[in-house]
Design a protein around this motif. Structure first.
Motif, PDB file in Angstrom:
ATOM      1  N   GLU A 105      -3.757 -11.909   4.400  1.00 16.61           N
ATOM      2  CA  GLU A 105      -4.594 -11.513   4.245  1.00 16.61           C
ATOM      3  C   GLU A 105      -5.636 -10.953   4.652  1.00 16.61           C
ATOM      4  OE1 GLU A 105      -6.493 -15.168   1.815  1.00 16.61           O
ATOM      5  OE2 GLU A 105      -4.800 -13.810   0.617  1.00 16.61           O
ATOM      6  N   GLU A 106      -5.466 -10.943   5.917  1.00 19.63           N
ATOM      7  CA  GLU A 106      -6.226 -10.387   7.752  1.00 19.63           C
ATOM      8  C   GLU A 106      -6.098  -8.671   7.054  1.00 19.63           C
ATOM      9  OE1 GLU A 106      -6.000 -13.450  10.804  1.00 19.63           O
ATOM     10  OE2 GLU A 106      -5.678 -11.450  11.079  1.00 19.63           O
ATOM     11  N   GLU A 107      -4.776  -8.581   6.454  1.00 19.20           N
ATOM     12  CA  GLU A 107      -4.479  -6.765   7.098  1.00 19.20           C
ATOM     13  C   GLU A 107      -4.865  -5.804   5.893  1.00 19.20           C
ATOM     14  OE1 GLU A 107      -0.697  -5.885   9.304  1.00 19.20           O
ATOM     15  OE2 GLU A 107      -1.356  -7.627  10.922  1.00 19.20           O
ATOM     16  N   LEU A 108      -4.659  -6.833   4.304  1.00 18.51           N
ATOM     17  CA  LEU A 108      -4.752  -5.835   3.068  1.00 18.51           C
ATOM     18  C   LEU A 108      -6.686  -6.504   2.846  1.00 18.51           C
ATOM     19  CD1 LEU A 108      -2.075  -7.723   0.821  1.00 18.51           C
ATOM     20  CD2 LEU A 108      -2.145  -5.555   1.999  1.00 18.51           C
ATOM     21  N   SER A 109      -6.764  -5.035   2.233  1.00 17.96           N
ATOM     22  CA  SER A 109      -8.071  -5.074   1.641  1.00 17.96           C
ATOM     23  C   SER A 109      -7.985  -6.187   0.782  1.00 17.96           C
ATOM     24  CB  SER A 109      -8.300  -3.388   1.012  1.00 17.96           C
ATOM     25  OG  SER A 109      -7.387  -3.192   0.107  1.00 17.96           O
ATOM     26  N   LYS A 110     -10.101  -6.299   0.998  1.00 18.57           N
ATOM     27  CA  LYS A 110     -10.076  -7.409   0.232  1.00 18.57           C
ATOM     28  C   LYS A 110      -9.703  -7.190  -1.943  1.00 18.57           C
ATOM     29  CE  LYS A 110     -13.797 -10.395  -1.398  1.00 18.57           C
ATOM     30  NZ  LYS A 110     -13.337 -10.548  -2.390  1.00 18.57           N
ATOM     31  N   ARG A 111      -9.424  -6.554  -2.208  1.00 13.51           N
ATOM     32  CA  ARG A 111      -9.572  -5.785  -3.133  1.00 13.51           C
ATOM     33  C   ARG A 111      -7.380  -6.451  -3.384  1.00 13.51           C
ATOM     34  NH1 ARG A 111      -7.039  -1.103  -6.850  1.00 13.51           N
ATOM     35  NH2 ARG A 111      -6.035  -0.671  -4.376  1.00 13.51           N
ATOM     36  N   LEU A 112      -7.080  -6.028  -2.516  1.00 18.83           N
ATOM     37  CA  LEU A 112      -5.449  -6.371  -2.686  1.00 18.83           C
ATOM     38  C   LEU A 112      -5.601  -7.942  -2.466  1.00 18.83           C
ATOM     39  CD1 LEU A 112      -3.931  -2.849  -0.677  1.00 18.83           C
ATOM     40  CD2 LEU A 112      -3.835  -3.893  -3.077  1.00 18.83           C
ATOM     41  N   LEU A 154       0.108  -1.368  -0.115  1.00 21.61           N
ATOM     42  CA  LEU A 154      -0.054   0.097   0.138  1.00 21.61           C
ATOM     43  C   LEU A 154       1.205   1.496  -0.172  1.00 21.61           C
ATOM     44  CD1 LEU A 154      -3.249  -1.180   2.027  1.00 21.61           C
ATOM     45  CD2 LEU A 154      -3.055  -0.670  -0.145  1.00 21.61           C
TER      46      LEU A 154
END
Ligand code: ATP
Ligand code: MG
Length: 206
Positions: free
Chosen positions: A149-156, A121
């Motif tokens: 997976e948890e820390e990134l937005s769904k799109r990323l 990001l």
């Protein structure tokens, strides 16, 4: 219309200060798992994220990367970032690669460790980067795929291909520390890289 299947090209970006077996295994695992036709190692010119230590000259990092990859037929090294002036941004590199005639029918896979993908990001033009290549996040000691997976937005998170690889807990930081403290780095880097470091007296000073 061109119906040829796209060639899958891996990109392994890094400071490579120095390159080590962790980088080489990551690239080799991605090559096999994703059916990549080649992996291009791209040493960064001026790394915008590495201001905490004095980075070795671009030429020395380039030469070490060349020495480390030279005996692998599907690895190559590009000077694209070290020959460009100013900070190295992935989006600029991707745009330069896309513009090359030899990559007109290519699909790019950017290989990173789980630690590096966490910084995604903070990179320039993340949206454009994600349109231009797929990300392959390989296991790295101290990080889990779940946490990323948890820390990134769904799109990323959706744009990332997770690849479990055997963990090699090697980092360039630790190698520089070892050299400074007169400890061996044998079997952590290819022999030619070890010799190059000794011959050029690299990483001895603080
Ligand atoms: P430093 O300690 O200076 O940050 P580094 O060992 O992390 O060095 P980099 O040049 O920063 O090496 O890393 C380039 C890429 O290789 C990054 O995507 C990083 O996550 C990945 N990488 C580095 N070491 C390993 C390793 N041991 N296993 C898997 N991936 C790695
Ligand atoms: Mg690093």
């Amino acid at each position: 219309m061109n119906n040829c299947p796209k060639r899958k090209i891996g990109i392994m970006g890094g400071t490579f200060d120095p390159i080590h077996y962790g980088h080489l295994r990551a690239a080799d695992e991605a090559h096999a798992a994703l059916g990549l036709s080649e992996v291009i190692f791209i040493p960064t010119g001026f790394p915008p994220h590495k201001k905490e230590h004095k980075v070795s000259s671009a030429e020395n990092r380039y030469l070490m990367t060349l020495l480390a990859t030279t005996d692998c037929p599907y690895f190559s090294v590009s000077r694209i970032e070290i020959d460009r002036n100013g900070a190295s941004y992935t989006i600029d590199t991707l745009n330069d690669l896309i513009a090359m005639p030899k990559y007109t029918n290519a699909e790019f896979y950017f290989i990173t460790g789980l630690d590096a993908v966490m910084n995604i990001l903070t990179w320039k033009n993340t949206g454009d980067v994600l349109k231009t290549c797929k990300f392959v996040a390989v296991s790295r000691f101290g990080y889990t795929h779940e946490r990323v997976e948890e820390e990134l937005s769904k799109r990323l998170a959706d744009a990332i291909i997770h690849l479990e690889i055997p963990l090699l807990a090697i980092s360039s930081t630790e190698l520089r520390d070892r050299i400074k403290n007169n400890r061996s780095i044998r079997f952590l880097v290819p022999p030619l890289v070890d010799n190059f470091i000794t011959k050029n007296n690299l990483y001895k000073e603080t």
